[in-house]
Scaffold this motif. Sequence first.
Motif, PDB file in Angstrom:
ATOM      1  N   PRO A 109      67.802 112.264  -2.504  1.00 47.74           N
ATOM      2  CA  PRO A 109      66.327 112.504  -2.808  1.00 47.74           C
ATOM      3  C   PRO A 109      65.550 110.627  -3.135  1.00 47.74           C
ATOM      4  O   PRO A 109      67.044 109.615  -3.893  1.00 47.74           O
ATOM      5  N   LEU A 110      64.759 110.348  -3.043  1.00 50.43           N
ATOM      6  CA  LEU A 110      63.945 109.273  -4.046  1.00 50.43           C
ATOM      7  C   LEU A 110      63.473 109.869  -4.907  1.00 50.43           C
ATOM      8  O   LEU A 110      62.912 110.583  -5.470  1.00 50.43           O
ATOM      9  N   TRP A 111      64.023 108.988  -5.971  1.00 51.18           N
ATOM     10  CA  TRP A 111      63.916 109.568  -7.740  1.00 51.18           C
ATOM     11  C   TRP A 111      63.168 109.097  -8.387  1.00 51.18           C
ATOM     12  O   TRP A 111      63.950 107.311  -8.294  1.00 51.18           O
ATOM     13  N   MET A 112      62.224 109.378  -8.539  1.00 54.17           N
ATOM     14  CA  MET A 112      61.538 108.111  -9.613  1.00 54.17           C
ATOM     15  C   MET A 112      60.810 108.676 -11.192  1.00 54.17           C
ATOM     16  O   MET A 112      60.837 109.612 -11.116  1.00 54.17           O
ATOM     17  N   VAL A 123      55.104  94.910 -16.796  1.00 51.51           N
ATOM     18  CA  VAL A 123      55.254  96.736 -16.101  1.00 51.51           C
ATOM     19  C   VAL A 123      55.275  95.750 -14.204  1.00 51.51           C
ATOM     20  O   VAL A 123      55.746  96.581 -13.735  1.00 51.51           O
ATOM     21  N   MET A 124      54.331  94.356 -14.063  1.00 52.81           N
ATOM     22  CA  MET A 124      54.672  94.008 -12.718  1.00 52.81           C
ATOM     23  C   MET A 124      56.141  94.007 -12.378  1.00 52.81           C
ATOM     24  O   MET A 124      57.085  93.974 -11.516  1.00 52.81           O
ATOM     25  N   GLY A 125      56.815  92.883 -13.287  1.00 51.68           N
ATOM     26  CA  GLY A 125      58.146  92.230 -12.883  1.00 51.68           C
ATOM     27  C   GLY A 125      59.018  93.820 -13.235  1.00 51.68           C
ATOM     28  O   GLY A 125      59.660  93.998 -12.781  1.00 51.68           O
ATOM     29  N   CYS A 126      58.924  95.303 -14.114  1.00 57.13           N
ATOM     30  CA  CYS A 126      60.203  96.140 -13.354  1.00 57.13           C
ATOM     31  C   CYS A 126      59.133  97.035 -12.958  1.00 57.13           C
ATOM     32  O   CYS A 126      60.106  98.434 -11.975  1.00 57.13           O
ATOM     33  N   HIS A 127      58.131  97.150 -12.279  1.00 53.48           N
ATOM     34  CA  HIS A 127      57.665  98.444 -11.051  1.00 53.48           C
ATOM     35  C   HIS A 127      58.742  98.224 -10.222  1.00 53.48           C
ATOM     36  O   HIS A 127      58.879  97.056  -9.606  1.00 53.48           O
ATOM     37  N   GLY A 128      59.037  99.430  -9.352  1.00 52.45           N
ATOM     38  CA  GLY A 128      59.299  99.184  -8.304  1.00 52.45           C
ATOM     39  C   GLY A 128      61.346  99.039  -8.220  1.00 52.45           C
ATOM     40  O   GLY A 128      62.073  99.018  -7.031  1.00 52.45           O
ATOM     41  N   LEU A 129      61.350  98.558  -9.335  1.00 57.65           N
ATOM     42  CA  LEU A 129      62.680  98.286  -9.644  1.00 57.65           C
ATOM     43  C   LEU A 129      64.092  99.604  -9.456  1.00 57.65           C
ATOM     44  O   LEU A 129      63.695 100.617 -10.347  1.00 57.65           O
ATOM     45  N   PRO A 130      65.888  99.659  -9.553  1.00 57.66           N
ATOM     46  CA  PRO A 130      65.835 100.888  -9.648  1.00 57.66           C
ATOM     47  C   PRO A 130      66.647 100.799 -11.297  1.00 57.66           C
ATOM     48  O   PRO A 130      66.686  99.860 -11.992  1.00 57.66           O
ATOM     49  N   THR A 370      48.659 107.150  -2.871  1.00 58.28           N
ATOM     50  CA  THR A 370      49.329 106.346  -1.382  1.00 58.28           C
ATOM     51  C   THR A 370      50.284 105.159  -2.216  1.00 58.28           C
ATOM     52  O   THR A 370      51.245 105.660  -1.044  1.00 58.28           O
ATOM     53  N   ALA A 371      50.473 104.566  -2.533  1.00 58.40           N
ATOM     54  CA  ALA A 371      51.747 103.263  -3.586  1.00 58.40           C
ATOM     55  C   ALA A 371      52.590 104.658  -3.453  1.00 58.40           C
ATOM     56  O   ALA A 371      53.377 104.155  -2.871  1.00 58.40           O
ATOM     57  N   LEU A 372      52.446 105.825  -3.952  1.00 58.35           N
ATOM     58  CA  LEU A 372      53.674 106.225  -3.957  1.00 58.35           C
ATOM     59  C   LEU A 372      54.396 106.985  -2.247  1.00 58.35           C
ATOM     60  O   LEU A 372      55.666 106.599  -1.929  1.00 58.35           O
ATOM     61  N   VAL A 373      53.314 107.108  -1.558  1.00 56.01           N
ATOM     62  CA  VAL A 373      53.813 107.414  -1.182  1.00 56.01           C
ATOM     63  C   VAL A 373      54.640 106.106   0.363  1.00 56.01           C
ATOM     64  O   VAL A 373      55.747 106.353   1.062  1.00 56.01           O
ATOM     65  N   GLN A 374      54.011 105.642   0.445  1.00 58.55           N
ATOM     66  CA  GLN A 374      53.652 104.225   0.730  1.00 58.55           C
ATOM     67  C   GLN A 374      55.597 103.851   0.340  1.00 58.55           C
ATOM     68  O   GLN A 374      56.049 103.118   1.058  1.00 58.55           O
ATOM     69  N   PHE A 375      55.956 103.943  -1.006  1.00 59.51           N
ATOM     70  CA  PHE A 375      57.038 103.304  -1.730  1.00 59.51           C
ATOM     71  C   PHE A 375      58.024 104.005  -1.306  1.00 59.51           C
ATOM     72  O   PHE A 375      58.792 103.560  -0.886  1.00 59.51           O
ATOM     73  N   TYR A 376      57.850 104.925  -0.625  1.00 56.43           N
ATOM     74  CA  TYR A 376      58.624 106.569   0.361  1.00 56.43           C
ATOM     75  C   TYR A 376      58.752 105.656   1.094  1.00 56.43           C
ATOM     76  O   TYR A 376      60.454 105.674   2.102  1.00 56.43           O
ATOM     77  N   GLY A 377      58.402 105.594   1.498  1.00 54.98           N
ATOM     78  CA  GLY A 377      58.221 104.923   3.375  1.00 54.98           C
ATOM     79  C   GLY A 377      58.732 104.086   3.338  1.00 54.98           C
ATOM     80  O   GLY A 377      60.137 103.837   4.569  1.00 54.98           O
ATOM     81  N   ASN A 378      58.733 103.168   2.846  1.00 51.84           N
ATOM     82  CA  ASN A 378      60.198 101.760   2.478  1.00 51.84           C
ATOM     83  C   ASN A 378      61.325 102.158   2.408  1.00 51.84           C
ATOM     84  O   ASN A 378      61.962 101.415   2.502  1.00 51.84           O
ATOM     85  N   TRP A 379      61.152 103.067   1.313  1.00 46.43           N
ATOM     86  CA  TRP A 379      62.828 103.577   1.096  1.00 46.43           C
ATOM     87  C   TRP A 379      64.038 103.834   1.967  1.00 46.43           C
ATOM     88  O   TRP A 379      64.353 103.790   2.256  1.00 46.43           O
ATOM     89  N   ILE A 380      63.020 105.019   2.943  1.00 50.28           N
ATOM     90  CA  ILE A 380      63.901 105.457   3.752  1.00 50.28           C
ATOM     91  C   ILE A 380      64.152 104.529   5.041  1.00 50.28           C
ATOM     92  O   ILE A 380      64.990 105.150   5.348  1.00 50.28           O
TER      93      ILE A 380
END
Length: 380
Positions: A109-112, A123-130, A370-380
């Motif tokens: 799964p995508l785990w956030m 925050v901007m530097g860490c957002h979306g990072l593993p 919407t940002a979360l859904v977009q992040f998932y769409g980009n991830w898959i």
Amino acid sequence: MSELKTRWDIFCTVVDNYGDIGVTWRLARQLVAEHSLAVRLWVDDLRAFERMCPEIDVHVAQQWQQGVEVRRWPAEWLPTEAADVVIAAFACQLPATYMEAMAERKQPPLWMNLDYLSAEDWVMGCHGLPSVKYKHVQKYFFFPGFQKGTGGLLRESGLLERRRQFQQDPQAQRTFLQGLGVDRAPDAQLISLFAYENAGLASWLDALASDSMSTHVLVPEGRVLGDVERWLGVNDLQAGALHVREAVTVQVLPFVRQDQYDQLLWCCDFNAVRGEDSFVRAQWAGRPLLWHIYQQEEDVHLDKLEAFLALYVKGLSAPASEAISGLWRAWNAGAKMTDHWHSTRKHWPELEKHAETWCLEQALQADLATALVQFYGNWI
């Protein structure tokens, strides 16, 4: 993978009574209503949830509310299939057996980790990072925020248009307030007060009481009531209580649903809010506000306060910026509010216009769901 088939699990441990569940409940409902997702919301304290959603049955481990599957997070976790997307709200620790279930999936799964809201630059530097991994399952940082490069803020579709229509309809406002037992005098400014315990409150109420302008202060049930009682010299304030001292009327309101709280903020000329959820909703109200930030050890919360103020006051004149910043700093220090409030009142028209401008600027960003859904769409 189709969004219609995507299953999301959101985990919430209730730490600050209503803030954590407030954010995750809004998010879960929006993911269902606007993105057609199957969402399970795991909550460890259904009684705190009940204040926000009275339909909740605190004795039932599994139920559906507004399209969301609400599950009690049990002390003894039972085997449960992991979802396609897993959100650990505010760094809560997932059950060990659920993490095993994530690792056992053919497609991990995508785990956030949905983190706390902050305007700090890092925050901007860490957002979306593993972040860390559990076996082969990777976790990612996801930060709400006020600037591009963050996850944005929770904002339902059409929210600002509904707010605009409501604020332009005096009769709708009167009807709403009367439903709460509030009879607003035509010449009175209306202030909502939702805060933690604060030693500075007495001086603020003193300033309002001695003012030439009448003020009606609406206090939803919560932690600040003890300070209100001390100022009034009464005990055991309950919803419906109403006290008048000189120019100020203080009225206690019952705890209301989230959509009703939004309307309360829309009615008021000035909103004192706390934590995260009500803080964001006050910004969408487009009215001047006062934020009581959640106190943290070693005063690290004050860094977050200053980071937000640095963003918020851009575009204000120097005197107006100094006035509102001074008011916020005094409030969060539990200091005397009198002079800061008088300074703020001097710049009221500018602060009113600025609050609406700030709101519209924030609305230019994608909302958090919407940002979360977009992040998932980009991830898959």
